[in-house]
Design a protein around this motif. Structure first.
Motif, PDB file in Angstrom:
ATOM      1  N   ASP A 184     -39.416  41.542  20.732  1.00 29.33           N
ATOM      2  CA  ASP A 184     -40.807  41.100  20.851  1.00 29.33           C
ATOM      3  C   ASP A 184     -41.613  41.519  19.628  1.00 29.33           C
ATOM      4  N   VAL A 185     -41.249  42.672  19.052  1.00 32.24           N
ATOM      5  CA  VAL A 185     -41.900  43.175  17.846  1.00 32.24           C
ATOM      6  C   VAL A 185     -40.813  43.687  16.919  1.00 32.24           C
ATOM      7  N   ILE A 186     -40.884  43.291  15.646  1.00 36.03           N
ATOM      8  CA  ILE A 186     -39.959  43.782  14.626  1.00 36.03           C
ATOM      9  C   ILE A 186     -40.778  44.574  13.618  1.00 36.03           C
ATOM     10  N   VAL A 187     -40.441  45.852  13.467  1.00 28.19           N
ATOM     11  CA  VAL A 187     -41.203  46.759  12.615  1.00 28.19           C
ATOM     12  C   VAL A 187     -40.384  47.104  11.382  1.00 28.19           C
ATOM     13  N   PHE A 188     -41.004  46.992  10.220  1.00 32.19           N
ATOM     14  CA  PHE A 188     -40.384  47.383   8.958  1.00 32.19           C
ATOM     15  C   PHE A 188     -41.143  48.590   8.405  1.00 32.19           C
ATOM     16  N   GLY A 189     -40.386  49.625   8.032  1.00 35.96           N
ATOM     17  CA  GLY A 189     -41.040  50.805   7.484  1.00 35.96           C
ATOM     18  C   GLY A 189     -41.638  51.667   8.580  1.00 35.96           C
ATOM     19  N   PRO A 190     -42.368  52.713   8.118  1.00 35.54           N
ATOM     20  CA  PRO A 190     -42.585  53.088   6.722  1.00 35.54           C
ATOM     21  C   PRO A 190     -41.325  53.700   6.125  1.00 35.54           C
ATOM     22  N   GLY A 191     -41.403  53.992   4.840  1.00 39.68           N
ATOM     23  CA  GLY A 191     -40.258  54.576   4.168  1.00 39.68           C
ATOM     24  C   GLY A 191     -40.112  53.985   2.784  1.00 39.68           C
ATOM     25  N   SER A 192     -39.165  54.489   2.038  1.00 40.78           N
ATOM     26  CA  SER A 192     -38.950  54.028   0.670  1.00 40.78           C
ATOM     27  C   SER A 192     -38.691  52.531   0.663  1.00 40.78           C
ATOM     28  N   LEU A 193     -39.520  51.802  -0.046  1.00 38.78           N
ATOM     29  CA  LEU A 193     -39.471  50.343   0.002  1.00 38.78           C
ATOM     30  C   LEU A 193     -38.128  49.796  -0.462  1.00 38.78           C
ATOM     31  N   TYR A 194     -37.691  50.218  -1.636  1.00 41.69           N
ATOM     32  CA  TYR A 194     -36.497  49.633  -2.231  1.00 41.69           C
ATOM     33  C   TYR A 194     -35.200  50.281  -1.761  1.00 41.69           C
ATOM     34  N   THR A 195     -35.258  51.479  -1.230  1.00 40.46           N
ATOM     35  CA  THR A 195     -34.024  52.178  -0.871  1.00 40.46           C
ATOM     36  C   THR A 195     -33.860  52.435   0.630  1.00 40.46           C
ATOM     37  N   SER A 196     -34.895  52.188   1.422  1.00 40.31           N
ATOM     38  CA  SER A 196     -34.772  52.375   2.870  1.00 40.31           C
ATOM     39  C   SER A 196     -35.026  51.092   3.657  1.00 40.31           C
ATOM     40  N   VAL A 197     -36.025  50.320   3.247  1.00 40.50           N
ATOM     41  CA  VAL A 197     -36.389  49.119   4.002  1.00 40.50           C
ATOM     42  C   VAL A 197     -35.630  47.892   3.509  1.00 40.50           C
ATOM     43  N   LEU A 198     -35.749  47.588   2.213  1.00 40.15           N
ATOM     44  CA  LEU A 198     -35.163  46.367   1.681  1.00 40.15           C
ATOM     45  C   LEU A 198     -33.640  46.291   1.822  1.00 40.15           C
ATOM     46  N   PRO A 199     -32.879  47.385   1.714  1.00 34.38           N
ATOM     47  CA  PRO A 199     -31.424  47.255   1.860  1.00 34.38           C
ATOM     48  C   PRO A 199     -30.987  46.614   3.166  1.00 34.38           C
ATOM     49  N   ASN A 200     -31.797  46.718   4.203  1.00 34.00           N
ATOM     50  CA  ASN A 200     -31.438  46.128   5.490  1.00 34.00           C
ATOM     51  C   ASN A 200     -31.598  44.614   5.501  1.00 34.00           C
ATOM     52  N   ILE A 201     -32.669  44.125   4.892  1.00 36.09           N
ATOM     53  CA  ILE A 201     -32.939  42.685   4.989  1.00 36.09           C
ATOM     54  C   ILE A 201     -32.179  41.883   3.950  1.00 36.09           C
ATOM     55  N   LEU A 202     -31.403  42.559   3.088  1.00 37.38           N
ATOM     56  CA  LEU A 202     -30.557  41.851   2.134  1.00 37.38           C
ATOM     57  C   LEU A 202     -29.342  41.222   2.801  1.00 37.38           C
ATOM     58  N   LEU A 203     -29.009  41.675   3.995  1.00 41.91           N
ATOM     59  CA  LEU A 203     -27.856  41.114   4.701  1.00 41.91           C
ATOM     60  C   LEU A 203     -28.229  39.747   5.276  1.00 41.91           C
ATOM     61  N   PRO A 204     -27.479  38.701   4.959  1.00 39.95           N
ATOM     62  CA  PRO A 204     -27.857  37.344   5.387  1.00 39.95           C
ATOM     63  C   PRO A 204     -28.066  37.200   6.886  1.00 39.95           C
ATOM     64  N   GLU A 205     -27.200  37.838   7.702  1.00 36.84           N
ATOM     65  CA  GLU A 205     -27.351  37.697   9.162  1.00 36.84           C
ATOM     66  C   GLU A 205     -28.632  38.355   9.658  1.00 36.84           C
ATOM     67  N   ILE A 206     -29.005  39.476   9.029  1.00 32.32           N
ATOM     68  CA  ILE A 206     -30.235  40.154   9.414  1.00 32.32           C
ATOM     69  C   ILE A 206     -31.439  39.301   9.042  1.00 32.32           C
ATOM     70  N   ALA A 207     -31.446  38.791   7.810  1.00 31.15           N
ATOM     71  CA  ALA A 207     -32.555  37.946   7.362  1.00 31.15           C
ATOM     72  C   ALA A 207     -32.685  36.695   8.217  1.00 31.15           C
ATOM     73  N   ALA A 208     -31.557  36.087   8.577  1.00 29.87           N
ATOM     74  CA  ALA A 208     -31.584  34.872   9.398  1.00 29.87           C
ATOM     75  C   ALA A 208     -32.100  35.157  10.798  1.00 29.87           C
TER      76      ALA A 208
END
Length: 323
Positions: A184-208
């Motif tokens: 129902d809610v997807i939360v990103f962060g807080p945390g290191s932008l390039y080394t904690s948050v973004l590494p997760n959404i680089l995976l195609p299945e996660i982004a999709a």
């Protein structure tokens, strides 16, 4: 029609920032799923990864501790780090990381099951999934054109980060993908932008899965301070811009700190080449994002952190609108 379940909140990230949100959320009536990066290659996590070829456990250890119903009892124990007067192979390792390694061995190398079992042992509220069942190697292209390998190296190169990426396919944990689809809610962060948050959404299945869930509120909990070598000079809108440039479908809400920060605290951060993240409201409005201003900062020993309860309360208020 009355919903038969609490709001389903999926929190994506790593490091101490994600743990702070989860530490607060466990006190609210929500179904929690944490999805955690496995790109860490420094410290104890890096040693275990290199020596035993297991995914780095450090960020996941912090998340498990934060969600444990017995946190006050076990936190010091699991966070304990070995240190000896003479050089020893245990030096630098946390007990929690070693316990995760032991569970990893007992499950014959099934990292996802090992984390599930550790969650049961620690009596956590919610579920915790590594974003991938195997370790990932994060790379970055810097503004000066250089390519840097290794999460721990990205912020030490003296040049801003242009983008982060993987140069080999990375498969997501199916249960993590499904949790995002059902959220129902997807939360990103807080945390290191390039080394904690973004590494997760680089995976195609996660982004999709994120893009495909058109009903969920997608919320970014903005960092309070910039990070030297990683987000120097970044405003709140700059953080969202980086997320968009890495393929994240539009965030609909952003939670920003509205708490004044004492001058002596700011002075300490300036000495470390860090400053307050500017809330550039006009740019945020132009991006079409709803800004939630909340006094979510806490100060301990001159360090700024997201207050767990205040931050979680802001997320819970959004989740209530999904009922």
């Amino acid at each position: 029609m009355v919903r038969e379940h609490h709001p389903r909140v999926v929190a994506i990230g790593g490091g101490t920032g994600l743990s702070a949100v989860l530490r607060g959320l466990k006190h609210f009536p929500v179904e929690i799923t944490a999805i955690v990066t496995v790109a860490d290659d420094g410290g104890s996590s890096g040693k275990l990864q290199r020596e035993f070829r297991m995914p780095p456990p450090g960020d996941i250890r912090n998340v498990l501790v934060s969600l444990s119903e017995a946190e006050s009892v076990i936190s010091d124990l699991l966070q304990f780090r070995f240190a000896t007067e003479e050089e020893h192979y245990l030096d630098g390792h946390s007990l929690g990381n070693l316990l995760i390694y032991a569970m990893y061995s007992l499950t014959h190398g099934d990292f996802v099951q090992a984390i599930e079992n550790m969650g049961t042992v620690l009596n956590i509220k919610g579920r915790v999934y590594p974003v991938s069942p195997v370790a990932t190697v994060l790379k970055a292209e810097l503004l000066d054109g250089r390519i840097v390998t290794g999460e721990s190296q990205l912020a030490t190169q003296g040049s801003p980060i242009r983008r982060v990426f993987y140069d080999a396919p990375v498969t997501a944990v199916p249960a993590a993908v499904q949790a995002i689809r059902d959220a129902d809610v997807i939360v990103f962060g807080p945390g290191s932008l390039y080394t904690s948050v973004l590494p997760n959404i680089l995976l195609p299945e996660i982004a999709a899965a994120i893009e495909g869930n058109i009903h969920a509120d997608k919320v970014y909990v903005c960092n309070i301070m910039t990070e030297a070598g990683e987000t120097d000079g970044y405003s709140a809108a700059d953080h969202l811009q980086a997320l968009a440039e890495h393929g994240l479908s539009p965030v609909c809400k952003i939670i920003v700190n509205d708490e004044a920060i004492p001058e002596h605290v700011l002075a300490r951060y300036r000495a470390e080449n860090a400053t307050v993240v500017r809330n550039d409201f006009e740019r945020l409005e132009a991006l079409g994002v709803q800004v939630i201003r909340s006094r979510i900062a806490s100060f301990t020993d001159g360090i700024v952190r997201h207050d767990p309860i205040k931050t979680a309360a802001s997320v819970y208020a959004i989740a209530l609108d999904r009922l």
